[in-house]
Design a protein around this motif. Structure first.
Motif, PDB file in Angstrom:
ATOM      1  N   TRP A 161      61.353 -30.012  -3.455  1.00 24.61           N
ATOM      2  CA  TRP A 161      60.326 -28.916  -3.777  1.00 24.61           C
ATOM      3  C   TRP A 161      60.700 -27.853  -2.869  1.00 24.61           C
ATOM      4  CZ3 TRP A 161      57.046 -28.001  -7.891  1.00 24.61           C
ATOM      5  CH2 TRP A 161      56.123 -27.106  -7.490  1.00 24.61           C
ATOM      6  N   PHE A 162      60.675 -27.788  -1.674  1.00 23.32           N
ATOM      7  CA  PHE A 162      60.693 -26.810  -0.890  1.00 23.32           C
ATOM      8  C   PHE A 162      62.090 -26.044  -1.002  1.00 23.32           C
ATOM      9  CE2 PHE A 162      56.964 -28.391   1.387  1.00 23.32           C
ATOM     10  CZ  PHE A 162      56.276 -27.456   1.389  1.00 23.32           C
ATOM     11  N   SER A 182      49.714 -22.256   7.165  1.00 22.35           N
ATOM     12  CA  SER A 182      50.816 -22.458   8.024  1.00 22.35           C
ATOM     13  C   SER A 182      51.593 -23.638   7.446  1.00 22.35           C
ATOM     14  CB  SER A 182      50.529 -22.714   9.582  1.00 22.35           C
ATOM     15  OG  SER A 182      49.819 -24.140   9.604  1.00 22.35           O
ATOM     16  N   PRO A 183      53.019 -23.718   7.677  1.00 21.49           N
ATOM     17  CA  PRO A 183      53.860 -24.929   7.195  1.00 21.49           C
ATOM     18  C   PRO A 183      53.087 -26.384   7.521  1.00 21.49           C
ATOM     19  CG  PRO A 183      55.197 -23.208   8.025  1.00 21.49           C
ATOM     20  CD  PRO A 183      53.890 -22.788   8.456  1.00 21.49           C
ATOM     21  N   HIS A 193      51.932 -28.966   4.826  1.00 19.98           N
ATOM     22  CA  HIS A 193      52.538 -30.265   4.667  1.00 19.98           C
ATOM     23  C   HIS A 193      51.409 -31.446   4.603  1.00 19.98           C
ATOM     24  CE1 HIS A 193      56.729 -28.611   5.996  1.00 19.98           C
ATOM     25  NE2 HIS A 193      56.490 -28.311   4.741  1.00 19.98           N
ATOM     26  N   SER A 194      50.623 -31.360   5.814  1.00 16.98           N
ATOM     27  CA  SER A 194      49.506 -32.293   5.637  1.00 16.98           C
ATOM     28  C   SER A 194      48.503 -32.067   4.575  1.00 16.98           C
ATOM     29  CB  SER A 194      48.626 -31.678   7.057  1.00 16.98           C
ATOM     30  OG  SER A 194      49.250 -31.694   8.169  1.00 16.98           O
ATOM     31  N   LEU A 195      48.313 -30.984   3.970  1.00 17.51           N
ATOM     32  CA  LEU A 195      47.615 -31.000   2.681  1.00 17.51           C
ATOM     33  C   LEU A 195      48.394 -31.784   1.488  1.00 17.51           C
ATOM     34  CD1 LEU A 195      46.071 -27.439   2.661  1.00 17.51           C
ATOM     35  CD2 LEU A 195      44.744 -29.596   2.518  1.00 17.51           C
ATOM     36  N   ILE A 221      57.547 -35.361   6.856  1.00 20.14           N
ATOM     37  CA  ILE A 221      57.635 -33.930   6.314  1.00 20.14           C
ATOM     38  C   ILE A 221      56.897 -32.905   7.221  1.00 20.14           C
ATOM     39  CG2 ILE A 221      57.451 -34.922   3.966  1.00 20.14           C
ATOM     40  CD1 ILE A 221      54.365 -34.188   3.767  1.00 20.14           C
ATOM     41  N   HIS A 222      56.773 -33.180   8.172  1.00 21.03           N
ATOM     42  CA  HIS A 222      56.704 -32.356   9.487  1.00 21.03           C
ATOM     43  C   HIS A 222      55.142 -31.923   9.283  1.00 21.03           C
ATOM     44  CE1 HIS A 222      60.952 -32.343  10.393  1.00 21.03           C
ATOM     45  NE2 HIS A 222      61.085 -31.960   9.081  1.00 21.03           N
ATOM     46  N   GLY A 223      54.284 -32.814   8.972  1.00 19.89           N
ATOM     47  CA  GLY A 223      52.943 -32.434   8.820  1.00 19.89           C
ATOM     48  C   GLY A 223      52.236 -33.239  10.194  1.00 19.89           C
ATOM     49  N   SER A 224      50.715 -32.932  10.322  1.00 20.40           N
ATOM     50  CA  SER A 224      50.218 -33.457  11.357  1.00 20.40           C
ATOM     51  C   SER A 224      49.183 -34.683  11.327  1.00 20.40           C
ATOM     52  CB  SER A 224      49.260 -32.012  11.831  1.00 20.40           C
ATOM     53  OG  SER A 224      48.455 -32.949  12.730  1.00 20.40           O
ATOM     54  N   ALA A 225      49.316 -35.728  11.782  1.00 13.95           N
ATOM     55  CA  ALA A 225      48.714 -36.986  11.713  1.00 13.95           C
ATOM     56  C   ALA A 225      47.205 -36.725  11.574  1.00 13.95           C
ATOM     57  CB  ALA A 225      49.265 -38.104  12.734  1.00 13.95           C
ATOM     58  N   ALA A 226      46.877 -36.107  12.639  1.00 13.45           N
ATOM     59  CA  ALA A 226      45.376 -35.677  13.036  1.00 13.45           C
ATOM     60  C   ALA A 226      44.895 -34.795  11.607  1.00 13.45           C
ATOM     61  CB  ALA A 226      45.298 -35.018  14.080  1.00 13.45           C
ATOM     62  N   LEU A 227      45.613 -33.886  11.218  1.00 14.61           N
ATOM     63  CA  LEU A 227      44.954 -33.004  10.090  1.00 14.61           C
ATOM     64  C   LEU A 227      45.113 -33.899   8.919  1.00 14.61           C
ATOM     65  CD1 LEU A 227      47.029 -29.568  10.701  1.00 14.61           C
ATOM     66  CD2 LEU A 227      44.311 -29.943  10.620  1.00 14.61           C
ATOM     67  N   VAL A 228      46.055 -34.703   8.791  1.00 10.33           N
ATOM     68  CA  VAL A 228      46.154 -35.271   7.216  1.00 10.33           C
ATOM     69  C   VAL A 228      45.084 -36.391   7.264  1.00 10.33           C
ATOM     70  CG1 VAL A 228      47.690 -37.291   7.996  1.00 10.33           C
ATOM     71  CG2 VAL A 228      47.876 -36.376   5.382  1.00 10.33           C
TER      72      VAL A 228
END
Length: 230
Positions: A226-227, A116-117, A121-123, A140-147
């Motif tokens: 890039w996107f 998923s986006p 973004h988190s990766l 960049i619309h990622g997730s703080a928990a995931l990152v």
């Protein structure tokens, strides 16, 4: 206060203190607090069915200490400032190349597995130390928990496998090895580099800090471009 959340806080602090004493007596990599405590914590959370949200309730302030801890790396950098000035150009180039490879490879793998986006973004933000990565993910619309999770996994993998990978390259330069640890494994890599050699540790610290600052400043714009074009 949630009982389980309070117990998680007590466990984290006590486990760290005990594991640090064990590691000082038996300095094996797998006994390092950075590896032993997270692994045991995950096992216990699975056994008792404790969610990440519950664990995070009373331990979030520990994560917030990563910011001041990162700033503390400036001390050895200042002490070795003459050596750093001598190699600053090469190290800056290494950081740019390393960050570019990290971000682009994360994007390509995410596309390959149809993530998923938010996960993608988190990766892409996980190629720097956690405090910087969280700040970048928010832009960049990622997730703080995931990152945070991805950055920790990246750092642990680099810490555990770094010696083996560098041995394969047969590179003996402390400058090159330190840059590799700081660029590829962030805080965990810096800890391992300091264990190997003081000069490696300083270079790893510098590389990690430069990479974090660079990505926070130019990363959001570069990733959005890039996107836009790819």
């Amino acid at each position: 206060m949630n009982l389980w959340a309070g117990l998680c806080l007590v466990w984290t602090l006590v486990a760290y203190v005990i594991s640090k004493k064990i590691y000082s007596r038996y300095p094996k990599l797998w006994l390092s607090p950075a590896i032993l405590v997270p692994v045991l914590t995950i096992v216990l959370m699975m056994i008792f069915g404790i969610s990440y949200q519950t664990y995070q309730q009373d331990t979030q302030w520990i994560v917030n200490l990563l910011g001041p801890a990162t700033v503390a790396f400036a001390v050895p950098i200042y002490r070795y400032r003459a050596m750093i000035r001598q190699h600053l150009g090469v190290l800056s180039l290494a950081v740019v190349v390393g960050m570019t490879v990290g971000v682009v490879s994360a994007y390509q793998l995410a596309e390959l597995f149809k993530f998923s986006p938010e996960v993608t973004h988190s990766l892409m933000a996980r190629s720097i130390s956690t405090p910087f990565a969280i700040a970048l993910a928010e832009n960049i619309h990622g997730s703080a928990a995931l990152v945070s999770l991805f950055t920790m996994i990246t750092g642990l993998f680099g810490m555990v496998c770094g010696d083996f990978v560098l041995a394969l390259t047969r590179i003996r330069s402390n400058i090159a090895n330190g840059a590799a640890f700081g660029n590829g494994a962030h805080g965990f890599g810096t800890v391992r580099a300091r264990q190997r050699d003081s000069e490696e540790g300083v270079i790893a610290s510098l590389t990690m800090v430069i990479a974090g600052i660079l990505m926070v400043l130019v990363g959001p714009t570069a990733i959005h471009l890039w996107f836009a074009y790819f």
